[in-house]
Motif scaffolding. Structure first.
Motif, PDB file in Angstrom:
ATOM      1  N   PRO A   1      84.831  36.530  41.128  1.00  0.00           N
ATOM      2  CA  PRO A   1      83.904  37.543  41.617  1.00  0.00           C
ATOM      3  C   PRO A   1      83.035  37.013  42.751  1.00  0.00           C
ATOM      4  O   PRO A   1      82.741  37.709  43.700  1.00  0.00           O
ATOM      5  CB  PRO A   1      83.052  37.883  40.402  1.00  0.00           C
ATOM      6  N   SER A   2      82.632  35.747  42.644  1.00  0.00           N
ATOM      7  CA  SER A   2      81.761  35.188  43.682  1.00  0.00           C
ATOM      8  C   SER A   2      82.472  35.133  45.033  1.00  0.00           C
ATOM      9  O   SER A   2      81.843  35.317  46.078  1.00  0.00           O
ATOM     10  CB  SER A   2      81.253  33.807  43.279  1.00  0.00           C
ATOM     11  N   LYS A   3      83.787  34.902  45.008  1.00  0.00           N
ATOM     12  CA  LYS A   3      84.540  34.880  46.265  1.00  0.00           C
ATOM     13  C   LYS A   3      84.556  36.272  46.897  1.00  0.00           C
ATOM     14  O   LYS A   3      84.343  36.426  48.101  1.00  0.00           O
ATOM     15  CB  LYS A   3      85.964  34.395  46.046  1.00  0.00           C
ATOM     16  N   LEU A   4      84.778  37.286  46.086  1.00  0.00           N
ATOM     17  CA  LEU A   4      84.808  38.651  46.601  1.00  0.00           C
ATOM     18  C   LEU A   4      83.431  39.062  47.114  1.00  0.00           C
ATOM     19  O   LEU A   4      83.311  39.669  48.173  1.00  0.00           O
ATOM     20  CB  LEU A   4      85.279  39.614  45.513  1.00  0.00           C
ATOM     21  N   ILE A   5      82.386  38.684  46.388  1.00  0.00           N
ATOM     22  CA  ILE A   5      81.023  38.992  46.832  1.00  0.00           C
ATOM     23  C   ILE A   5      80.720  38.267  48.139  1.00  0.00           C
ATOM     24  O   ILE A   5      80.135  38.841  49.057  1.00  0.00           O
ATOM     25  CB  ILE A   5      79.995  38.635  45.733  1.00  0.00           C
TER      26      ILE A   5
ATOM     27  N   LYS B   1      80.128  40.372  33.505  1.00  0.00           N
ATOM     28  CA  LYS B   1      80.342  41.117  32.267  1.00  0.00           C
ATOM     29  C   LYS B   1      81.774  41.625  32.143  1.00  0.00           C
ATOM     30  O   LYS B   1      82.193  42.048  31.075  1.00  0.00           O
ATOM     31  CB  LYS B   1      79.389  42.314  32.196  1.00  0.00           C
ATOM     32  N   GLN B   2      82.517  41.580  33.210  1.00  0.00           N
ATOM     33  CA  GLN B   2      83.864  42.150  33.200  1.00  0.00           C
ATOM     34  C   GLN B   2      84.862  41.093  32.742  1.00  0.00           C
ATOM     35  O   GLN B   2      84.563  39.900  32.705  1.00  0.00           O
ATOM     36  CB  GLN B   2      84.211  42.656  34.592  1.00  0.00           C
ATOM     37  N   ASN B   3      86.049  41.585  32.474  1.00  0.00           N
ATOM     38  CA  ASN B   3      87.064  40.647  31.996  1.00  0.00           C
ATOM     39  C   ASN B   3      87.516  39.734  33.135  1.00  0.00           C
ATOM     40  O   ASN B   3      87.244  39.977  34.293  1.00  0.00           O
ATOM     41  CB  ASN B   3      88.255  41.388  31.366  1.00  0.00           C
TER      42      ASN B   3
ATOM     43  N   LEU C   1      81.401  50.138  40.684  1.00  0.00           N
ATOM     44  CA  LEU C   1      82.749  50.025  40.128  1.00  0.00           C
ATOM     45  C   LEU C   1      82.951  48.670  39.458  1.00  0.00           C
ATOM     46  O   LEU C   1      82.337  47.681  39.843  1.00  0.00           O
ATOM     47  CB  LEU C   1      83.790  50.185  41.246  1.00  0.00           C
ATOM     48  N   ASP C   2      83.867  48.636  38.493  1.00  0.00           N
ATOM     49  CA  ASP C   2      84.245  47.350  37.912  1.00  0.00           C
ATOM     50  C   ASP C   2      85.132  46.615  38.914  1.00  0.00           C
ATOM     51  O   ASP C   2      85.565  47.175  39.907  1.00  0.00           O
ATOM     52  CB  ASP C   2      84.942  47.548  36.566  1.00  0.00           C
ATOM     53  N   SER C   3      85.410  45.344  38.651  1.00  0.00           N
ATOM     54  CA  SER C   3      86.100  44.503  39.632  1.00  0.00           C
ATOM     55  C   SER C   3      87.493  45.023  40.001  1.00  0.00           C
ATOM     56  O   SER C   3      87.857  45.056  41.174  1.00  0.00           O
ATOM     57  CB  SER C   3      86.203  43.071  39.124  1.00  0.00           C
ATOM     58  N   LYS C   4      88.282  45.436  39.022  1.00  0.00           N
ATOM     59  CA  LYS C   4      89.647  45.924  39.298  1.00  0.00           C
ATOM     60  C   LYS C   4      89.601  47.202  40.128  1.00  0.00           C
ATOM     61  O   LYS C   4      90.311  47.339  41.125  1.00  0.00           O
ATOM     62  CB  LYS C   4      90.374  46.174  37.964  1.00  0.00           C
ATOM     63  N   THR C   5      88.754  48.129  39.743  1.00  0.00           N
ATOM     64  CA  THR C   5      88.637  49.391  40.469  1.00  0.00           C
ATOM     65  C   THR C   5      88.095  49.139  41.873  1.00  0.00           C
ATOM     66  O   THR C   5      88.512  49.772  42.831  1.00  0.00           O
ATOM     67  CB  THR C   5      87.715  50.372  39.713  1.00  0.00           C
TER      68      THR C   5
END
Length: 184
Positions: free
Chosen positions: A22-26, A12-14, A97-101
């Motif tokens: 996001p999948s890499k970070l997860i 949902k985030q930009n 938190l959102d991805s950037k934060t």
């Protein structure tokens, strides 16, 4: 289910993610969590074995033997509590938190881990080794030369393996921190 919720939140985030996706970070977060849980399980098992050994030997007088066991148990117990605190604090932040934060939070988290990795972990390791050394004279008296040699050799090998794992994990966390810093 937890993964689906996380994917939904991230998607949902930009798309201004600084890590590839996001999948890499997860995936990185999950792998690190598995490693931390494995470390916690190993340390907890060691604490249980040491406590069982303490009960078995019925140490009811304070001497170097009791000091050695106390140092070994308390250093591991402290590390378990510290790891659990950082693990669950990081997990709570992931879903709120959102991805950037969250990336900013991860940078701070891994900077904080530098203190743990370079000050607290070596102190705990030194206390554990010192405790083991305090036990050796008692083992030498109580056990046969062959079994004492086995304890000595296997203890040293185990400590070297643990030291290798600690160093490898510290280097991995440092690389991840550097990757986070570079992806501004």
């Amino acid at each position: 289910m937890e993964n689906d919720n996380l994917n939904t939140i991230w998607n949902k985030q930009n798309d201004s993610l600084q890590i590839d996706s996001p999948s890499k970070l997860i995936k990185i977060a999950k792998n690190q969590r598995k490693g931390q849980i494995l470390s916690l399980a190993i340390m907890a098992t060691t604490v249980v074995v040491l406590i069982a050994f303490t009960i078995y030997t019925k140490t009811n007088q304070w001497n170097d033997f009791a000091l050695g066991l106390t140092l070994m148990i308390s250093s591991l117990f402290f590390r378990i509590i510290l790891e659990m605190f950082t693990l669950f604090r990081k997990d709570n932040q992931l879903v709120s938190l959102d991805s950037k934060t969250y990336q900013d939070y991860l940078k701070k988290h891994y900077k904080d881990r530098l203190t743990i990795n370079y000050i607290i972990t070596p102190l705990c390791f030194i206390a554990y080794v010192y405790g083991f050394i305090k036990l050796l004279p008692f083992f030498k008296v109580e056990f046969s030369n062959g079994f004492y040699t086995y304890i000595l050799v296997s203890g040293i090998v185990s400590l070297l393996v643990i030291l290798y794992i600690i160093i490898k994990s510290i280097l991995k966390e440092n690389r991840f921190l550097q990757e986070l810093k570079q992806k501004k």
